[in-house]
Write a protein that holds these residues in place. Structure first.
Motif, mmCIF file in Angstrom:
data_model
loop_
_atom_site.group_PDB
_atom_site.id
_atom_site.type_symbol
_atom_site.label_atom_id
_atom_site.label_comp_id
_atom_site.label_asym_id
_atom_site.label_seq_id
_atom_site.Cartn_x
_atom_site.Cartn_y
_atom_site.Cartn_z
ATOM 1 N N PHE A 87 -94.620 58.384 -1.087
ATOM 2 C CA PHE A 87 -93.938 57.664 -0.016
ATOM 3 C C PHE A 87 -94.432 58.165 1.340
ATOM 4 N N TRP A 88 -94.698 59.463 1.415
ATOM 5 C CA TRP A 88 -95.127 60.071 2.663
ATOM 6 C C TRP A 88 -96.473 59.518 3.130
ATOM 7 N N ASP A 89 -97.337 59.189 2.188
ATOM 8 C CA ASP A 89 -98.691 58.736 2.511
ATOM 9 C C ASP A 89 -98.759 57.257 2.885
ATOM 10 N N ARG A 90 -97.662 56.538 2.756
ATOM 11 C CA ARG A 90 -97.667 55.120 3.113
ATOM 12 C C ARG A 90 -97.805 54.952 4.623
ATOM 13 N N GLU A 91 -98.383 53.830 5.045
ATOM 14 C CA GLU A 91 -98.630 53.585 6.464
ATOM 15 C C GLU A 91 -97.376 53.128 7.205
ATOM 16 N N GLU A 92 -96.406 52.562 6.469
ATOM 17 C CA GLU A 92 -95.214 52.038 7.114
ATOM 18 C C GLU A 92 -94.416 53.145 7.790
ATOM 19 N N ARG A 93 -93.767 52.789 8.889
ATOM 20 C CA ARG A 93 -92.912 53.718 9.608
ATOM 21 C C ARG A 93 -91.516 53.110 9.728
ATOM 22 N N PRO A 94 -90.472 53.897 9.715
ATOM 23 C CA PRO A 94 -90.511 55.355 9.615
ATOM 24 C C PRO A 94 -90.905 55.820 8.214
ATOM 25 N N ARG A 95 -91.418 57.038 8.136
ATOM 26 C CA ARG A 95 -91.650 57.644 6.844
ATOM 27 C C ARG A 95 -90.303 57.958 6.213
ATOM 28 N N VAL A 96 -90.249 57.869 4.899
ATOM 29 C CA VAL A 96 -89.020 58.167 4.165
ATOM 30 C C VAL A 96 -89.301 59.304 3.200
ATOM 31 N N LEU A 97 -88.525 60.370 3.315
ATOM 32 C CA LEU A 97 -88.655 61.509 2.410
ATOM 33 C C LEU A 97 -87.401 61.577 1.547
ATOM 34 N N PRO A 98 -87.498 61.221 0.259
ATOM 35 C CA PRO A 98 -86.312 61.256 -0.612
ATOM 36 C C PRO A 98 -85.959 62.682 -1.012
ATOM 37 N N GLN B 82 -56.534 56.633 6.178
ATOM 38 C CA GLN B 82 -56.988 56.107 7.456
ATOM 39 C C GLN B 82 -58.488 56.366 7.651
ATOM 40 N N PRO B 83 -59.235 55.367 8.097
ATOM 41 C CA PRO B 83 -60.666 55.558 8.321
ATOM 42 C C PRO B 83 -60.939 56.596 9.415
ATOM 43 N N ARG B 84 -62.028 57.343 9.232
ATOM 44 C CA ARG B 84 -62.527 58.227 10.276
ATOM 45 C C ARG B 84 -64.056 58.222 10.183
ATOM 46 N N PRO B 85 -64.671 57.177 10.712
ATOM 47 C CA PRO B 85 -66.129 57.070 10.614
ATOM 48 C C PRO B 85 -66.834 58.256 11.277
ATOM 49 N N VAL B 86 -67.827 58.792 10.585
ATOM 50 C CA VAL B 86 -68.610 59.914 11.086
ATOM 51 C C VAL B 86 -70.074 59.485 11.122
ATOM 52 N N VAL B 87 -70.634 59.377 12.319
ATOM 53 C CA VAL B 87 -72.012 58.932 12.500
ATOM 54 C C VAL B 87 -72.524 59.480 13.823
ATOM 55 N N ARG B 88 -73.826 59.721 13.913
ATOM 56 C CA ARG B 88 -74.429 60.198 15.162
ATOM 57 C C ARG B 88 -75.707 59.415 15.419
ATOM 58 N N LEU B 89 -75.647 58.539 16.385
ATOM 59 C CA LEU B 89 -76.806 57.729 16.753
ATOM 60 C C LEU B 89 -77.543 58.381 17.916
ATOM 61 N N SER B 90 -78.782 57.973 18.132
ATOM 62 C CA SER B 90 -79.582 58.585 19.186
ATOM 63 C C SER B 90 -80.692 57.645 19.624
ATOM 64 N N SER B 91 -80.966 57.626 20.913
ATOM 65 C CA SER B 91 -82.080 56.826 21.439
ATOM 66 C C SER B 91 -83.349 57.650 21.568
ATOM 67 N N GLN C 36 -78.353 46.800 11.894
ATOM 68 C CA GLN C 36 -78.165 46.838 13.338
ATOM 69 C C GLN C 36 -78.503 48.220 13.918
ATOM 70 N N ILE C 37 -78.081 49.252 13.224
ATOM 71 C CA ILE C 37 -78.335 50.616 13.696
ATOM 72 C C ILE C 37 -79.825 50.908 13.755
ATOM 73 N N PHE C 38 -80.540 50.613 12.673
ATOM 74 C CA PHE C 38 -81.956 50.980 12.641
ATOM 75 C C PHE C 38 -82.807 50.075 13.525
ATOM 76 N N ALA C 39 -82.338 48.874 13.796
ATOM 77 C CA ALA C 39 -83.013 48.032 14.788
ATOM 78 C C ALA C 39 -82.848 48.626 16.179
ATOM 79 N N ALA C 40 -81.731 49.324 16.403
ATOM 80 C CA ALA C 40 -81.462 49.928 17.714
ATOM 81 C C ALA C 40 -82.113 51.298 17.863
ATOM 82 N N MET C 41 -82.686 51.847 16.786
ATOM 83 C CA MET C 41 -83.336 53.154 16.846
ATOM 84 C C MET C 41 -84.791 53.055 16.363
ATOM 85 N N PRO C 42 -85.628 52.256 17.036
ATOM 86 C CA PRO C 42 -87.015 52.074 16.575
ATOM 87 C C PRO C 42 -87.872 53.322 16.720
#
Length: 204
Positions: free
Chosen positions: A155-166, A26-35, A114-120
């Motif tokens: 990646f950290w030095d790129r101008e685009e946001r959000p920054r991505v740290l692998p 049975q699915p049990r999605p685990v996610v935490r979104l924030s504004s 959809q999620i990342f469009a809702a968390m700019p």
């Protein structure tokens, strides 16, 4: 944001309309979104313990990740400061060797854009493991996870946001990788701790 998270928690696509074999439980999605959170942890998929408790990173991998980030559990689970969006929201089950299967493909197609469009407001994404790095870095990702993590400052030095740290996965199965690549602790973790403190303190 609350409505979107509730919709994700009700999702049963991997059972009703699966891509490939259906989820074996049975699915049990685990996610935490924030504004308000400025940091998003983009992991792989919940493990069995997280599936049982419904609490993300509620396992030894989470303990190691919190140590890497230099924060306590209270800060880590403060949804106003940290969002958690794994590439697969449900525990995917085990493979023939007893390891976790890859994240379910349904989640990305249905939810992630959809999620990342809702968390700019997100300014920093911790892309943990190859699946998260593939989504958040795209063609910028290197040929291997090691090379991608080693290029973290590029990646950290790129101008685009959000920054991505692998990052590598904080699983204890990766202890050998960490010993083989001491530059990670020496070069990447200080940057991670510094930025996590800055973003979480400012959001608090």
């Amino acid at each position: 944001m609350v409505a979107l998270e509730e919709e994700i928690v009700r999702c049963r696509a991997c059972v009703i309309e699966p891509i490939g074999s259906p989820l074996p439980h049975q699915p049990r999605p685990v996610v935490r979104l924030s504004s308000t959170a400025r940091v998003c942890i983009a992991g792989q998929a919940p493990g069995m313990r997280v599936h049982q408790t419904g609490i993300p990173f509620n396992d030894p991998s989470g303990d190691r990740l919190r140590d890497w980030m230099g924060i306590d559990r209270e800060t880590f689970y403060d949804q106003s400061r940290i969002a958690i969006v794994p590439m697969g929201f449900c525990f995917p089950g085990y493979d023939a060797k007893g390891g976790d299967l890859p994240p379910r493909k349904e989640c990305v197609g249905l939810w992630h854009d959809q999620i990342f469009a809702a968390m700019p407001q997100i300014e920093l994404v911790l892309a943990i493991g190859q699946y998260a790095q593939r989504y958040h870095l795209g063609s910028l990702r290197k040929k291997s996870l090691t090379d991608t993590v080693k290029a973290a400052r590029d990646f950290w030095d790129r101008e685009e946001r959000p920054r991505v740290l692998p990052l590598p996965h904080p699983s204890w199965r990766n202890t050998a990788w960490l010993k083989k690549n001491p530059w990670f602790e020496r070069e990447i973790l200080p940057l991670l701790k510094k930025e996590i403190q800055r973003y979480t303190a400012a959001a608090g």
